[in-house]
Scaffold this active site. Structure first.
Site, mmCIF file in Angstrom:
data_model
loop_
_atom_site.group_PDB
_atom_site.id
_atom_site.type_symbol
_atom_site.label_atom_id
_atom_site.label_comp_id
_atom_site.label_asym_id
_atom_site.label_seq_id
_atom_site.Cartn_x
_atom_site.Cartn_y
_atom_site.Cartn_z
ATOM 1 N N ASP A 41 36.682 93.866 78.589
ATOM 2 C CA ASP A 41 36.452 92.426 78.445
ATOM 3 C C ASP A 41 36.271 92.088 76.953
ATOM 4 O O ASP A 41 35.446 92.707 76.267
ATOM 5 C CB ASP A 41 35.176 92.077 79.232
ATOM 6 C CG ASP A 41 34.981 90.584 79.413
ATOM 7 O OD1 ASP A 41 35.984 89.851 79.406
ATOM 8 O OD2 ASP A 41 33.818 90.167 79.597
ATOM 9 N N ASP A 73 41.103 89.886 72.519
ATOM 10 C CA ASP A 73 40.689 88.494 72.335
ATOM 11 C C ASP A 73 40.885 88.098 70.876
ATOM 12 O O ASP A 73 39.992 88.274 70.044
ATOM 13 C CB ASP A 73 39.225 88.326 72.759
ATOM 14 C CG ASP A 73 38.765 86.875 72.620
ATOM 15 O OD1 ASP A 73 39.555 86.038 72.121
ATOM 16 O OD2 ASP A 73 37.622 86.584 73.002
ATOM 17 N N GLU A 93 43.891 85.874 74.937
ATOM 18 C CA GLU A 93 43.242 84.560 75.071
ATOM 19 C C GLU A 93 43.816 83.596 74.042
ATOM 20 O O GLU A 93 43.968 83.936 72.873
ATOM 21 C CB GLU A 93 41.722 84.687 74.891
ATOM 22 C CG GLU A 93 40.992 83.340 75.055
ATOM 23 C CD GLU A 93 39.462 83.483 75.152
ATOM 24 O OE1 GLU A 93 38.986 84.444 75.793
ATOM 25 O OE2 GLU A 93 38.762 82.629 74.600
ATOM 26 N N GLY A 128 28.013 81.943 79.753
ATOM 27 C CA GLY A 128 26.570 81.765 79.845
ATOM 28 C C GLY A 128 26.143 80.767 80.904
ATOM 29 O O GLY A 128 26.949 80.313 81.724
ATOM 30 N N ASP A 130 29.916 87.010 85.121
ATOM 31 C CA ASP A 130 28.864 87.867 84.579
ATOM 32 C C ASP A 130 27.497 87.194 84.762
ATOM 33 O O ASP A 130 26.571 87.758 85.356
ATOM 34 C CB ASP A 130 29.134 88.152 83.100
ATOM 35 C CG ASP A 130 28.170 89.185 82.533
ATOM 36 O OD1 ASP A 130 27.340 89.706 83.301
ATOM 37 O OD2 ASP A 130 28.226 89.474 81.326
HETATM 38 P P1 13P Z 1 30.108 83.720 82.769
HETATM 39 O O1 13P Z 1 29.164 83.752 81.616
HETATM 40 O O2 13P Z 1 30.382 82.328 83.220
HETATM 41 O O3 13P Z 1 29.700 84.601 83.885
HETATM 42 O O4 13P Z 1 31.534 84.276 82.222
HETATM 43 C C1 13P Z 1 31.749 85.663 82.106
HETATM 44 C C2 13P Z 1 32.985 85.990 81.342
HETATM 45 O O5 13P Z 1 33.852 85.170 81.082
HETATM 46 C C3 13P Z 1 33.146 87.386 80.912
HETATM 47 O O6 13P Z 1 34.269 87.570 80.112
HETATM 48 O O1 G3H Z 2 31.928 87.139 78.020
HETATM 49 C C1 G3H Z 2 31.045 87.952 77.845
HETATM 50 C C2 G3H Z 2 30.430 88.702 78.966
HETATM 51 O O2 G3H Z 2 29.537 87.903 79.681
HETATM 52 C C3 G3H Z 2 29.821 89.972 78.463
HETATM 53 O O3 G3H Z 2 28.604 89.759 77.864
HETATM 54 O O4 G3H Z 2 28.774 90.935 75.676
HETATM 55 O O5 G3H Z 2 26.560 90.406 76.645
HETATM 56 O O6 G3H Z 2 28.011 92.183 77.646
HETATM 57 P P1 G3H Z 2 27.945 90.893 76.894
HETATM 58 ZN ZN ZN Z 3 34.750 85.966 78.838
#
Ligand code: 13P
Ligand code: G3H
Ligand code: ZN
Length: 309
Positions: free
Chosen positions: A82, A104, A134, A181, A256
């Site tokens: 990710d 990204d 992206e 978030g 997430d």
């Molecule tokens: P949320 O913060 O809406 O769960 O999005 C997670 C996300 O896009 C991880 O790449």
């Molecule tokens: O888009 C980001 C995800 O929510 C991952 O979050 O970098 O805190 O693991 P993190």
């Molecule tokens: Zn994301």
């Protein structure tokens, strides 16, 4: 069944008008909760790992846990990086057994984003790994990529077509109003569906990705706050909007924040009701169960992918 790429998962999702959930994982309980839910629903699954998660748990621990999940569940699971921010982290995940990576480059100029994405696509495709990129910028905080709401700009449909053609990327994350978030909207939630329809009509049969797609269900925020939390003004993307997106070419929905809220609410509740407990299993079990419940809810009510594995 070994780990799979997302190619077949997205093809079926596109044709079936549903989306596959991409859930962020950081530890064993989160992985087990998600995989148990997908198993019970017989749903396809993407487990995704951020740079932060990789740093927290170490690549090899996550890899081995996910290999165990594949063996234990028999599900088609795709393992995805990710928000990879540069070529090196993408290469490291391709070399380290991931079946999908995201580069990204959204913070870069259009041309720089294309050049970086192309470099990752060439490396990954030569090794049987697929790539998400992206275009457009989400408001909010991404892993190692901070984007001001002021800078945020939605994906331009014509640029999206050019981007896909010139990079050969396998899927594209677009900006239509979601953000990462728990604080996604100040007033009424709204997504730019006209823009999504335009992009998907210009890119037929091409999988689009929606980041920042947690719904931030009020009951989980309320439970966190009931047991000592302080989460004010949280607001997510309404479920009906996500279902609609899943019918308009969005094949991957990233979640997430909702997992974090479910897990935290369960631990807060347990600790408040059982203040004498200090065996981690006593509070991690309800936390794992809460993750499972959240993912089952998503599969049935947001992704519409129950029974599609
Ligand atoms: P949320 O913060 O809406 O769960 O999005 C997670 C996300 O896009 C991880 O790449
Ligand atoms: O888009 C980001 C995800 O929510 C991952 O979050 O970098 O805190 O693991 P993190
Ligand atoms: Zn994301």
């Amino acid at each position: 069944m070994p780990l799979v790429t997302s190619t077949e998962l997205f093809k079926k999702a596109y044709e079936g008008n549903y989306a596959v959930g991409a859930f962020n994982v950081n530890n064993m309980e989160i992985i087990q909760g998600i995989v148990d839910a997908a198993k019970e629903e017989n749903a396809p699954l993407i487990l995704q790992v951020s740079a932060g998660a990789r740093k927290y748990a170490k690549h090899i621990y996550l890899m081995k846990l996910i290999e165990a999940a594949v063996e234990d569940s028999g599900l088609p699971i795709c393992l995805h990086l990710d928000h990879g921010e540069d070529f090196e982290i993408c290469k490291s995940c391709v070399d380290g057994g991931f079946t999908s990576v995201m580069i990204d480059g959204s913070k870069h100029s259009f041309e720089e984003n294309i050049a970086l994405t192309k470099q990752v696509v060439e490396y990954a495709h030569a090794r049987g790994v697929v790539v998400e990129a992206e275009l457009g910028r989400l408001a909010g905080v991404e892993d190692a990529v901070k984007v001001n709401a002021k800078d945020a700009s939605y994906t331009d449909p014509d640029q999206a077509v050019e981007f896909v053609e010139r990079t050969g990327v396998d899927s594209l994350a677009i900006a239509i109003g979601t953000s990462h978030g728990a604080y996604k909207f100040k007033g009424d939630p709204s997504l730019d569906f006209a823009r999504l329809e335009k992009i998907s009509s210009l890119l037929p049969n091409f999988p689009l990705v929606l980041h920042g797609a947690s719904t931030v269900l009020p009951e989980f925020v309320a439970k966190c706050n009931q047991f000592g939390g302080k989460i004010d003004g949280a607001q997510g993307v309404p479920e009906d909007m996500l279902l609609r997106a899943g019918k308009l070419g969005v094949c991957k929905i990233n979640i997430d924040t909702d997992l974090r809220l479910a897990l935290t609410a369960a631990i807060r509740e347990h600790m408040a009701l059982h203040p004498a407990d200090f065996d981690p299993r006593q509070y991690l079990k309800p936390a794992r169960d809460a993750i499972k419940g959240m993912v089952q809810h998503k599969i049935k009510n947001v992704l519409n992918c129950s029974g599609r594995a």
